[in-house]
Design a protein around this motif. Structure first.
Motif, short mmCIF file in Angstrom:
data_model
loop_
_atom_site.label_atom_id
_atom_site.label_comp_id
_atom_site.label_asym_id
_atom_site.label_seq_id
_atom_site.Cartn_x
_atom_site.Cartn_y
_atom_site.Cartn_z
N ASP A 444 29.26 29.75 39.10
CA ASP A 444 29.56 28.83 38.00
C ASP A 444 29.51 29.51 36.64
O ASP A 444 30.30 29.21 35.75
N ARG A 445 28.57 30.41 36.44
CA ARG A 445 28.44 31.08 35.15
C ARG A 445 28.57 32.59 35.36
O ARG A 445 27.78 33.20 36.07
N LEU A 446 29.60 33.15 34.73
CA LEU A 446 29.85 34.57 34.85
C LEU A 446 29.94 35.21 33.47
O LEU A 446 30.52 34.64 32.54
N ALA A 447 29.36 36.38 33.35
CA ALA A 447 29.54 37.16 32.12
C ALA A 447 30.96 37.71 32.11
O ALA A 447 31.59 37.86 33.17
N PRO A 448 31.51 37.99 30.92
CA PRO A 448 32.88 38.51 30.85
C PRO A 448 33.12 39.72 31.75
O PRO A 448 34.18 39.84 32.36
N ALA A 449 32.14 40.60 31.84
CA ALA A 449 32.30 41.80 32.67
C ALA A 449 32.35 41.47 34.16
O ALA A 449 32.86 42.26 34.97
N GLN A 450 31.79 40.32 34.54
CA GLN A 450 31.76 39.93 35.95
C GLN A 450 33.02 39.18 36.38
O GLN A 450 33.28 39.03 37.58
N MET A 451 33.80 38.69 35.41
CA MET A 451 34.93 37.82 35.71
C MET A 451 35.97 38.52 36.60
O MET A 451 36.38 37.99 37.63
N GLY A 452 36.39 39.72 36.20
CA GLY A 452 37.43 40.42 36.95
C GLY A 452 37.04 40.69 38.40
O GLY A 452 37.76 40.27 39.31
N PRO A 453 35.91 41.36 38.65
CA PRO A 453 35.52 41.62 40.04
C PRO A 453 35.35 40.35 40.87
O PRO A 453 35.70 40.33 42.06
N ALA A 454 34.80 39.28 40.25
CA ALA A 454 34.60 38.02 40.99
C ALA A 454 35.93 37.42 41.42
O ALA A 454 36.09 36.95 42.55
N PHE A 455 36.91 37.44 40.52
CA PHE A 455 38.22 36.87 40.85
C PHE A 455 38.95 37.73 41.87
O PHE A 455 39.67 37.20 42.73
N VAL A 456 38.79 39.04 41.80
CA VAL A 456 39.41 39.92 42.79
C VAL A 456 38.85 39.63 44.17
O VAL A 456 39.60 39.50 45.16
N HIS A 457 37.54 39.50 44.27
CA HIS A 457 36.91 39.20 45.57
C HIS A 457 37.35 37.84 46.10
O HIS A 457 37.69 37.70 47.29
N ALA A 458 37.39 36.83 45.23
CA ALA A 458 37.79 35.49 45.66
C ALA A 458 39.26 35.47 46.09
O ALA A 458 39.63 34.78 47.05
N PHE A 459 40.09 36.23 45.39
CA PHE A 459 41.51 36.32 45.74
C PHE A 459 41.69 36.91 47.14
O PHE A 459 42.47 36.40 47.96
N GLN A 460 40.96 37.97 47.43
CA GLN A 460 41.06 38.59 48.75
C GLN A 460 40.61 37.63 49.85
O GLN A 460 41.24 37.53 50.91
N TYR A 461 39.53 36.90 49.57
CA TYR A 461 39.03 35.93 50.56
C TYR A 461 40.05 34.83 50.82
O TYR A 461 40.32 34.47 51.97
N ALA A 462 40.66 34.31 49.74
CA ALA A 462 41.65 33.25 49.88
C ALA A 462 42.87 33.74 50.65
O ALA A 462 43.43 33.02 51.49
N LEU A 463 43.30 34.98 50.38
CA LEU A 463 44.46 35.51 51.08
C LEU A 463 44.17 35.74 52.56
O LEU A 463 45.07 35.67 53.41
N GLY A 464 42.92 35.99 52.91
CA GLY A 464 42.56 36.06 54.32
C GLY A 464 42.83 34.75 55.03
O GLY A 464 43.31 34.72 56.17
N TRP A 465 42.54 33.64 54.35
CA TRP A 465 42.84 32.31 54.90
C TRP A 465 44.36 32.13 55.04
O TRP A 465 44.82 31.57 56.04
N VAL A 466 45.11 32.56 54.05
CA VAL A 466 46.57 32.43 54.11
C VAL A 466 47.12 33.19 55.32
O VAL A 466 47.99 32.68 56.05
N ALA A 467 46.63 34.40 55.55
CA ALA A 467 47.08 35.19 56.70
C ALA A 467 46.77 34.47 58.02
O ALA A 467 47.59 34.45 58.95
N ALA A 468 45.57 33.86 58.11
CA ALA A 468 45.21 33.13 59.33
C ALA A 468 46.13 31.93 59.55
O ALA A 468 46.56 31.65 60.68
N VAL A 469 46.46 31.22 58.47
CA VAL A 469 47.35 30.07 58.58
C VAL A 469 48.74 30.50 59.04
O VAL A 469 49.38 29.83 59.86
N LEU A 470 49.22 31.64 58.56
CA LEU A 470 50.52 32.14 58.99
C LEU A 470 50.52 32.50 60.48
O LEU A 470 51.53 32.35 61.17
#
Length: 508
Positions: A444-470
């Motif tokens: 919920d609360r991220l420092a500016p320096a944490q924003m990029g890595p957190a979104f990269v990790h979440a993006f990869q996790y979400a795309l794993g779900w997309v691959a499973a759905v395909l």
């Protein structure tokens, strides 16, 4: 306007009527293009809306999911209303209302008004969009529909290309200091033009026998979809309350009641909202399942992709829009090829190859995102996006034709409504799942320096779900017919035509 009953002969090419129907096709395709652009154009502008309007992440989800929810809830009704009262009439009402709702979105004073206007826009699209495929189905003979659906697939690709680029440019230009608002206001001249030309060139058509609107069915469909989708879109924001789970479970009961009632309605007067006999058509039933799951994958990917690039990587809307061009071009190219050249030769294998190719592209994107992290460049995304786009293009155009190919014309409005409903329902489900598969991985609360890595990790996790759905989509496609139905020029389209009975009434 006087009414005359006529049939549209498959040998009508070359006359004035032939020119009129191609003009009509251009008009309804323009409306479909406007709807497609509106979805993609909003996605690319989401971060700008969030900053300028002060919208929360929950409101951002509702700007996209609210549209999908209203769209899904009204599509079956919109298709049936077109069957009853005339597809041209409902198309014109829908495009007029869509244009008005676009103006309200553009002049929204706060996030709440924008969400409400988007819901209205989705409801109006629900009246407009089912008529597009119904008008095509009623206006063109079967031997020409492959070409027409190929054009439709190209329009899908063009909308995918134009939406992000147009949204990025309009947002970056900040015309008259309006920030993101021109992305909605641009619909006004297009909508007014389609409305005026549609009145002149589209021939009216409706079901050949009298039907009545099933108000109880409308209420049950709407209630069931709301009970299922509302908790999904708001669950994370509200802390996943118990009533949300109870509501989603109750939605299954509502849908069971709907099926029982529609069977009773069909026996009583033959005018149900959902024509359950359609599900006895194997190609339709299988295609509906594929459309639903495919909608889930797209709902997850597009919102997550936008947030990843603009919020996580800190890119501008224009850079994000330009990054998506290879994807969109690949969709458009593959969609045109799949219907015209590949499906007639290889049949169902083309769609299954599309699911696998798209999954490979997703996995490649995950690998590149992990390797390069927040420093990834646009050109490094080009390869996975081209592979994903090619896979999607192999699916989108031939799937529509496969689902509708064996549907009797008198039920084309209901069938079109069902196709779009399940796709939008899947899309809304995917948007709801973003709370789990993306936001659920970000603190919920991220420092500016944490924003990029957190979104990269979440993006990869979400795309794993997309691959499973395909992967699930690939398996479901085994239930589709191995080969498309082969029709010869001049052959009757339906049993009614074989018996010498008229096709859907055309009113000029």
């Amino acid at each position: 306007m006087t009414s005359t009953e006529s049939t549209l002969s498959s040998t009508a090419a070359g006359g004035a009527g032939d020119r009129r129907r191609w003009f009509a096709l251009a008009i309804v395709m323009t409306a479909a293009f406007m709807d497609l652009v509106d979805v993609t154009i909003v996605n690319i502008a989401i971060p700008s809306i969030q900053r300028d309007a002060g919208a929360s992440f929950g409101q951002i989800q509702w700007i996209t999911a609210g549209y999908a929810l209203a769209f899904a809830a009204g599509l079956i009704t919109g298709g049936r209303l077109g069957d009853i009262h005339g597809r041209k009439r409902l198309f014109l009402i829908g495009i007029g209302g869509f244009t008005l709702a676009s103006a309200l979105c553009g002049f929204a004073a706060n996030p709440e008004m924008l969400v409400a206007s988007r819901i209205l826009q989705g409801a109006m699209a629900a009246l407009m969009v089912p008529q597009v495929l119904s008008i095509v189905h009623a206006t063109f003979p079967a031997h020409e529909r492959g070409k027409v659906f190929g054009l439709f697939g190209a329009i899908v690709g063009l909308g995918a290309v134009s939406g992000p680029l147009l949204g990025a440019l309009l947002t970056e230009w900040n015309l008259f200091g309006l920030e993101w608002r021109p992305i909605f206001l641009i619909n006004l001249p297009v909508g007014v033009g389609a409305l005026l030309l549609g009145r002149r060139f589209i021939a009216e058509s409706r079901a050949p026998r009298a039907l009545r609107l099933d108000l109880v069915g409308v209420a049950l469909v709407t209630l069931g979809l709301l009970m299922l989708l509302y908790p999904l879109t708001r669950g994370r924001e509200l802390g996943w309350p118990l009533w949300g789970y109870a509501s989603m479970a109750g939605a299954l009961v509502v849908f069971a009641v709907l099926v029982a009632y529609e069977r009773h309605k069909s026996r009583r007067d033959g005018s149900p909202l959902v024509e359950l006999s359609l599900f006895r058509v194997k190609s339709f039933a299988a295609g509906i399942a594929v459309q639903t799951v495919f909608g889930v994958s797209l709902g997850i990917f597009f919102l997550v992709w936008t947030l990843y690039m603009q919020v996580g990587l800190g890119w501008s809307a224009l850079r994000a829009g330009l990054t998506g061009v290879p994807f969109s071009l690949a969709v458009s190219t593959a969609a045109g090829m799949s219907v015209q050249k590949l499906v007639p030769r290889f049949g169902r294998k083309v769609l299954q190859a599309g699911a696998l190719v798209m999954a490979v592209g997703v996995l490649l994107y995950i690998w590149e995102s992990d390797r390069y992290g927040p420093t990834i460049a646009s050109w490094q995304m080009a390869l996975p996006l081209v592979v994903m786009g090619a896979g999607m293009g192999l699916i989108v155009a031939p799937l529509t034709d496969a689902v509708l190919s064996d549907v009797p014309q008198e039920h084309s409005g209901s069938a079109s409504g069902l196709i779009n409903t399940v796709q939008q329902m899947g899309n809304a489900l995917g948007l709801g799942l973003v709370s789990v598969v993306f936001f659920g991985r970000i603190a919920d609360r991220l420092a500016p320096a944490q924003m990029g890595p957190a979104f990269v990790h979440a993006f990869q996790y979400a795309l794993g779900w997309v691959a499973a759905v395909l992967g699930v989509i690939f398996l479901l496609m085994f239930a589709l017919p191995k080969r498309p139905a082969q029709r010869t020029e001049g052959a009757p389209d339906t049993e009614e035509e074989q018996a010498g009975e008229p096709e859907p009434v055309l009113v000029r």
